[in-house]
Design an enzyme around this catalytic site. Structure first.
Site, PDB file in Angstrom:
ATOM      1  N   LYS A   1      19.249  80.089  -5.514  1.00  0.00           N
ATOM      2  CA  LYS A   1      19.731  79.361  -6.706  1.00  0.00           C
ATOM      3  C   LYS A   1      20.554  80.274  -7.619  1.00  0.00           C
ATOM      4  O   LYS A   1      21.509  79.821  -8.250  1.00  0.00           O
ATOM      5  CB  LYS A   1      18.587  78.675  -7.453  1.00  0.00           C
TER       6      LYS A   1
ATOM      7  N   LEU B   1      12.308  91.727 -10.774  1.00  0.00           N
ATOM      8  CA  LEU B   1      11.026  91.686 -10.067  1.00  0.00           C
ATOM      9  C   LEU B   1      11.171  91.026  -8.705  1.00  0.00           C
ATOM     10  O   LEU B   1      11.783  89.974  -8.579  1.00  0.00           O
ATOM     11  CB  LEU B   1       9.988  90.876 -10.854  1.00  0.00           C
ATOM     12  N   ARG B   2      10.537  91.651  -7.721  1.00  0.00           N
ATOM     13  CA  ARG B   2      10.438  91.024  -6.399  1.00  0.00           C
ATOM     14  C   ARG B   2       9.047  90.445  -6.272  1.00  0.00           C
ATOM     15  O   ARG B   2       8.070  91.127  -6.610  1.00  0.00           O
ATOM     16  CB  ARG B   2      10.615  92.061  -5.285  1.00  0.00           C
TER      17      ARG B   2
ATOM     18  N   GLU C   1      15.402  91.098 -15.657  1.00  0.00           N
ATOM     19  CA  GLU C   1      14.339  91.689 -14.828  1.00  0.00           C
ATOM     20  C   GLU C   1      14.781  91.651 -13.377  1.00  0.00           C
ATOM     21  O   GLU C   1      15.625  90.845 -13.018  1.00  0.00           O
ATOM     22  CB  GLU C   1      13.036  90.923 -15.032  1.00  0.00           C
TER      23      GLU C   1
ATOM     24  N   CYS D   1      14.729  82.613  -6.165  1.00  0.00           N
ATOM     25  CA  CYS D   1      15.771  83.350  -6.903  1.00  0.00           C
ATOM     26  C   CYS D   1      17.097  83.442  -6.166  1.00  0.00           C
ATOM     27  O   CYS D   1      18.087  82.875  -6.615  1.00  0.00           O
ATOM     28  CB  CYS D   1      15.268  84.751  -7.230  1.00  0.00           C
TER      29      CYS D   1
HETATM   30  C1  UDX Z   1      14.780  88.761  -5.239  1.00  0.00           C
HETATM   31  C2  UDX Z   1      15.356  90.119  -5.692  1.00  0.00           C
HETATM   32  O1  UDX Z   1      15.029  91.103  -4.719  1.00  0.00           O
HETATM   33  C3  UDX Z   1      14.800  90.513  -7.054  1.00  0.00           C
HETATM   34  O2  UDX Z   1      15.396  91.722  -7.502  1.00  0.00           O
HETATM   35  C4  UDX Z   1      15.121  89.398  -8.047  1.00  0.00           C
HETATM   36  O3  UDX Z   1      14.579  89.693  -9.304  1.00  0.00           O
HETATM   37  C5  UDX Z   1      14.553  88.070  -7.534  1.00  0.00           C
HETATM   38  O4  UDX Z   1      15.071  87.788  -6.235  1.00  0.00           O
HETATM   39  P1  UDX Z   1      12.481  87.944  -4.175  1.00  0.00           P
HETATM   40  O5  UDX Z   1      12.995  86.547  -4.277  1.00  0.00           O
HETATM   41  O6  UDX Z   1      11.059  88.215  -4.540  1.00  0.00           O
HETATM   42  O7  UDX Z   1      13.375  88.936  -5.056  1.00  0.00           O
HETATM   43  O8  UDX Z   1      12.650  88.351  -2.658  1.00  0.00           O
HETATM   44  P2  UDX Z   1      13.317  89.504  -1.792  1.00  0.00           P
HETATM   45  O9  UDX Z   1      12.273  90.438  -1.363  1.00  0.00           O
HETATM   46  O10 UDX Z   1      14.539  90.058  -2.401  1.00  0.00           O
HETATM   47  O11 UDX Z   1      13.726  88.620  -0.531  1.00  0.00           O
HETATM   48  C6  UDX Z   1      14.571  87.484  -0.704  1.00  0.00           C
HETATM   49  C7  UDX Z   1      14.757  86.771   0.606  1.00  0.00           C
HETATM   50  O12 UDX Z   1      15.558  87.533   1.482  1.00  0.00           O
HETATM   51  C8  UDX Z   1      13.478  86.468   1.370  1.00  0.00           C
HETATM   52  O13 UDX Z   1      13.587  85.189   1.949  1.00  0.00           O
HETATM   53  C9  UDX Z   1      13.428  87.544   2.438  1.00  0.00           C
HETATM   54  O14 UDX Z   1      12.704  87.173   3.588  1.00  0.00           O
HETATM   55  C10 UDX Z   1      14.907  87.706   2.732  1.00  0.00           C
HETATM   56  N1  UDX Z   1      15.266  89.033   3.235  1.00  0.00           N
HETATM   57  C11 UDX Z   1      15.002  90.143   2.493  1.00  0.00           C
HETATM   58  C12 UDX Z   1      15.900  89.142   4.470  1.00  0.00           C
HETATM   59  O15 UDX Z   1      16.146  88.145   5.154  1.00  0.00           O
HETATM   60  N2  UDX Z   1      16.267  90.394   4.901  1.00  0.00           N
HETATM   61  C13 UDX Z   1      16.014  91.517   4.176  1.00  0.00           C
HETATM   62  O16 UDX Z   1      16.371  92.609   4.648  1.00  0.00           O
HETATM   63  C14 UDX Z   1      15.360  91.393   2.945  1.00  0.00           C
END
Ligand code: UDX
Length: 451
Positions: free
Chosen positions: A281, A168-169, A166, A278
């Site tokens: 880790k 998912l964000r 998956e 996610c």
């Molecule tokens: C992420 C992946 O996007 C997703 O596909 C996977 O299934 C799970 O991990 P998520 O952890 O919900 O999803 O967060 P995401 O929106 O990707 O952001 C991850 C981190 O990166 C956050 O701390 C966010 O603030 C940071 N981030 C994101 C940045 O610093 N800059 C960006 O441009 C985007």
């Protein structure tokens, strides 16, 4: 959506699906499968959570998830149990959605929850079934899991394992479940592919592309995607360091780079770096697996990505030092944001809380406010102070740090806020406030990476 149609099996009844594990991934998957028109039972060992879910309430804050759960608990398509017996021979497809956290004392993924699903489910499977892993696992896991099912299930080789990662964000989990941008089916037989096409008939009909591949490829897609996303964030954060050294503006740089379709603007926001349950880790588990496989190049590349990410947090503490001087005892520092990103109450590996904790260690009094993550933040960082609003958190602040990009922080009125702080110093680590508005109101505005 598929409210009217009822997907059927060859036995002319709706497909029956079990979803094992009901945290973030499992709760979204269970609700999504019910929305696709199937009969679903979610399995969860925590009785309190079962009760909550059977009342249509998610165990975490996720926009849109409670109404979807409630809709299908009420429609009778969805229920939750702690009893594996109920799903053993009942379900045609079993989804494994349990957590794979970082192991204690190592970077590798802890697969104990996946193995305990096998312990409990395998002895109950007396007829052929498809078991589909959705948890993020090291490459090679599905083969090990399949061997165990073959050895331990009465149905033996009638149990097939597929891996369907998956993507998912958090804060977009419902949408990403119902309208995935791609479906990856890691299978070793045509029957498994057909069954997965049946399960995902609704998004496929809506146009979600499908990649059918072998299981190691599917397992690598998830780790590879997260490693790439983390690399993109660290890349722009490394450029932010160049910008700070030269007076360039990293936000404009990201806009210009992102207009190249080969690069794209997504995941190019510089800031305090990535956090959450996610990316950090998964990146470490990916490196650990690369190490086991002897692929050192991957480790060298990704170690730097992780280091840049950690450096960003130190850099924010350093900028705070530049503004406050060295003696922090008696200084009040306000931290706006505790969640690892906006739209969630998740504080796992949150850059905001990490920075808050580091500053507190230097002797300052740190007050935190977050619109959704206060309870979780209090649990993991009980020694920080917490305020009921941004306004309250800023009372008598010597410096304010903007660390999670909640929309309400962009709405703050710098003129009004100046009247409550001790000194008008703003560190906009998310680079998303209006610099001119804050400077015009008399604030010293610093955003690492912006002039
Ligand atoms: C992420 C992946 O996007 C997703 O596909 C996977 O299934 C799970 O991990 P998520 O952890 O919900 O999803 O967060 P995401 O929106 O990707 O952001 C991850 C981190 O990166 C956050 O701390 C966010 O603030 C940071 N981030 C994101 C940045 O610093 N800059 C960006 O441009 C985007």
């Amino acid at each position: 959506m598929n409210e009217g149609s009822t997907p059927v099996t060859q036995a002319s009844r709706p497909l029956r699906i079990s979803v094992i594990g009901t945290n973030y991934l499992g709760a979204n998957t269970a609700a999504g499968m019910a929305e696709f028109g199937f009969d679903v039972i979610g399995v969860e060992i925590d009785e309190n959570r079962v009760k909550l879910l059977n009342d249509g309430k998610a165990p975490l804050y996720e926009p849109g998830l409670d109404p979807l759960l409630k809709k299908h608990v009420d429609s009778g398509r969805l229920r939750f149990t702690s009893d594996y017996q109920e799903v053993g021979d009942w379900a045609d497809v079993h989804f494994i959605c349990v957590g794979t956290p970082q192991s204690d004392g190592s970077d590798a993924a802890d697969l104990s929850q996946v193995h305990s699903v096998v312990d409990l489910l395998a002895p109950l499977l007396t007829r052929p079934a498809l078991v589909v892993g959705r948890s993020t696992v090291p490459v090679g896991t599905s083969a090990v899991v399949e061997q165990r099912f073959h050895a331990e299930a009465p149905a033996g080789t009638g149990i097939e394992i597929a891996w369907q990662p998956e993507f998912l964000r958090e804060a977009h989990g419902v949408d990403d479940t119902l309208h995935p941008d791609r479906l990856v089916f890691g299978v070793r037989s045509e029957q498994a592919e057909h069954r997965l096409r049946e399960v995902f008939a609704t998004p496929i009909a809506e146009g979600s592309p499908v990649v059918v591949c072998n299981r190691p490829t599917a397992e690598l897609v998830k780790g590879g995607a997260n490693a790439f996303l983390a690399t993109k964030i660290s890349f722009i954060n490394a450029l932010a360091e160049m910008c700070e050294a030269t007076g360039a503006d990293v936000s404009q740089l990201a806009d210009a780079l992102g207009l190249d379709q080969r690069i794209g603007r997504g995941m190019l926001n510089a800031g305090p770096g990535y956090g959450g349950g996610c990316l950090p880790k998964d990146l470490r588990a990916f490196m650990a697996r690369a190490g086991e496989l002897g692929v050192e190049e991957v480790i060298t590349l990704l170690r730097e990505v992780d280091d840049i990410n950690q450096r960003r947090r130190s850099r924010i503490v350093h900028v705070t030092h530049e503004l406050l001087g060295t003696d922090w005892v008696g200084r009040n520092v306000t931290v706006l944001g505790a969640a690892f990103k906006a739209g969630t109450d998740d504080v796992r590996d949150s850059p905001a809380l990490d920075v808050a904790g580091r500053i507190q260690l230097h002797g300052a009094t740190v007050t935190v406010y977050d619109p959704e993550a206060m309870d979780n933040a209090r649990r993991v960082r009980p020694t920080l102070r917490y305020a009921a609003s941004a306004q309250e958190a800023c009372q008598e602040a010597h410096v304010v740090l903007h660390l999670t990009e909640w929309p309400e922080f962009r709405e703050l009125d710098p003129v009004q806020l100046k009247s409550v702080v001790e000194t008008p110093l703003m560190i906009d680590a998310r680079l998303s406030l209006d610099p001119q508005a804050w400077r015009n109101a008399g604030w010293t505005y610093r955003a690492p990476g912006r002039p």
